[in-house]
Structure formats: C-alpha cells, structure tokens
Design a protein around this motif. Structure first.
Motif, PDB file in Angstrom:
ATOM      1  N   LYS A   5       0.811  -1.223   0.000  1.00  0.00           N
ATOM      2  CA  LYS A   5       0.000   0.000   0.000  1.00  0.00           C
ATOM      3  C   LYS A   5       0.843   1.272   0.000  1.00  0.00           C
ATOM      4  N   LEU A   6       2.132   1.138   0.130  1.00  0.00           N
ATOM      5  CA  LEU A   6       3.023   2.292   0.202  1.00  0.00           C
ATOM      6  C   LEU A   6       2.874   3.162  -1.045  1.00  0.00           C
ATOM      7  N   PRO A  60       3.240  -2.330  -6.760  1.00  0.00           N
ATOM      8  CA  PRO A  60       3.884  -3.476  -6.105  1.00  0.00           C
ATOM      9  C   PRO A  60       3.559  -4.770  -6.826  1.00  0.00           C
ATOM     10  N   ASP A  61       4.480  -5.719  -6.742  1.00  0.00           N
ATOM     11  CA  ASP A  61       4.209  -7.076  -7.210  1.00  0.00           C
ATOM     12  C   ASP A  61       3.532  -7.790  -6.045  1.00  0.00           C
ATOM     13  N   ALA A  62       2.212  -7.809  -6.074  1.00  0.00           N
ATOM     14  CA  ALA A  62       1.442  -8.380  -4.968  1.00  0.00           C
ATOM     15  C   ALA A  62       1.649  -9.885  -4.821  1.00  0.00           C
ATOM     16  N   PHE A 122       8.717  -5.401  -3.791  1.00  0.00           N
ATOM     17  CA  PHE A 122       9.359  -4.701  -4.892  1.00  0.00           C
ATOM     18  C   PHE A 122       8.307  -3.991  -5.731  1.00  0.00           C
ATOM     19  N   PHE A 123       8.641  -2.774  -6.142  1.00  0.00           N
ATOM     20  CA  PHE A 123       7.743  -1.969  -6.963  1.00  0.00           C
ATOM     21  C   PHE A 123       8.265  -1.904  -8.382  1.00  0.00           C
ATOM     22  N   TRP A 124       7.337  -1.938  -9.344  1.00  0.00           N
ATOM     23  CA  TRP A 124       7.675  -2.086 -10.755  1.00  0.00           C
ATOM     24  C   TRP A 124       6.928  -1.066 -11.602  1.00  0.00           C
TER      25      TRP A 124
END
Length: 180
Positions: free
Chosen positions: A62-63, A76-78, A171-173
């Motif tokens: 949620k960031l 994010p890669d949930a 990790f965010f993409w």
C-alpha cells in the motif's frame, strides 16, 4: 543514491505479531540460498505466509511510492516474486549484488526495493549500499522501513544475533517499456 528510512512504519502490534509468527528454520516453505555469495532463507509463495506476516506484506504493497521514485505508474508485485519473508540466520550474510531490474516472467522494470525489519536488538546484519559516489550503512531497527532504488549495489554483513535477521520485502515495478 536515494535511500529512505521510515521508523515505526507498521502499527506496533502488527510488527510484534509478524515477528512472533516468524517461521522456524524447519518451516517447509523456505527457499534456501547457500552459496559463496549468500546464506539466507526466503519465501517463494506469498499465500503461505503466516497471517500477520502476510498482513505486513500487504501494508508494504500500500506504500505510496510515487513521490519517492517520481513514477506515478509504479506498483507493487502483490505476488511477491523474490520478495516476502527474508531471514538471514546466525552466521548468515548476503554478498554484494544489484537486484534484478527486469521481472523474470513479466515485462516489468523494477523501480524500488522496500524492506521492513522485524528483528529486535540485532547484532550484525547491517545493510550496506553503494554506488560510484558513496557508500551508506543502514543499521536495521525493529519496524524500520528502508527503501532504495534497484540499481544500487547492496550487501548484508554477517548476522551475529541468535535469532537472525528478519525482514519482509516488497518490490515496486513499472510495466511500461523503454519503447513507449
């Protein structure tokens, strides 16, 4: 090099619950990394996380990272590929490396690496980050969130604490390609 540290990121009760539910070394869902560059454990399946650990991972997802990386498309890669629980046992370490910039199964480019620390009174296990201009040492603190860009080389010093170094990563993409 951009490195962000946010203390007391999770509600304290959730951080304490996630640390208390942390799986033991014989948990069947650990993936073991044991080679010349690493001695650590990680998870491969977010769905198998203990409940409080899963809730903590969902909080990381949620960031709002737009203001950090400047990319409103970052997500994010949930499913947590290579993310989730990371545990470095006593004597464990992680050698210098750069995180993968491309997702192995999707056409995504990594924008940020995020970790929350769940170890109290940790001895050793400092996160070292470096680029061509500087080197930064981050001493992990309980419930501290650390965020850094994927092109930064990083390592983890040998862990001395008897309970090891516990962290949860997300990790965010970005799904857009360089061709547009």
């Amino acid at each position: 090099m951009n490195v962000w540290k946010i203390p007391d990121f999770l509600p304290r009760g959730l951080a304490l619950s996630a640390a208390a539910e942390w799986p033991s070394i014989d948990w069947p869902h650990w993936h073991t990394y044991h080679d010349k560059n690493s001695r650590k454990f990680g998870t491969l399946d977010i769905l198998r996380l203990p409940p409080a650990c899963k809730m903590a991972f969902e909080e990381l997802c949620k960031l709002d990272v737009d203001r950090l990386c400047g990319d409103p498309r970052a997500f994010p890669d949930a499913l947590g590929h290579a993310a989730g629980l990371h545990w470095i046992p006593p004597g464990g370490y992680l050698g210098w490396h750069t995180d993968a910039s491309q997702h192995p199964t999707q056409h995504w480019t990594r924008k940020l690496s995020v970790s929350i620390y769940l170890s109290e009174n940790l001895q050793g296990g400092d996160l070292m980050l470096r680029d061509e201009d500087e080197e930064i040492r981050v001493r992990p603190k309980f419930n501290q969130l650390v965020i850094f860009e994927p092109d930064v080389q990083h390592s983890v010093d040998q862990v001395e604490s008897t309970l090891g170094r516990k962290s949860i990563a997300c990790f965010f993409w970005d799904s857009t390609t360089s061709n547009g």
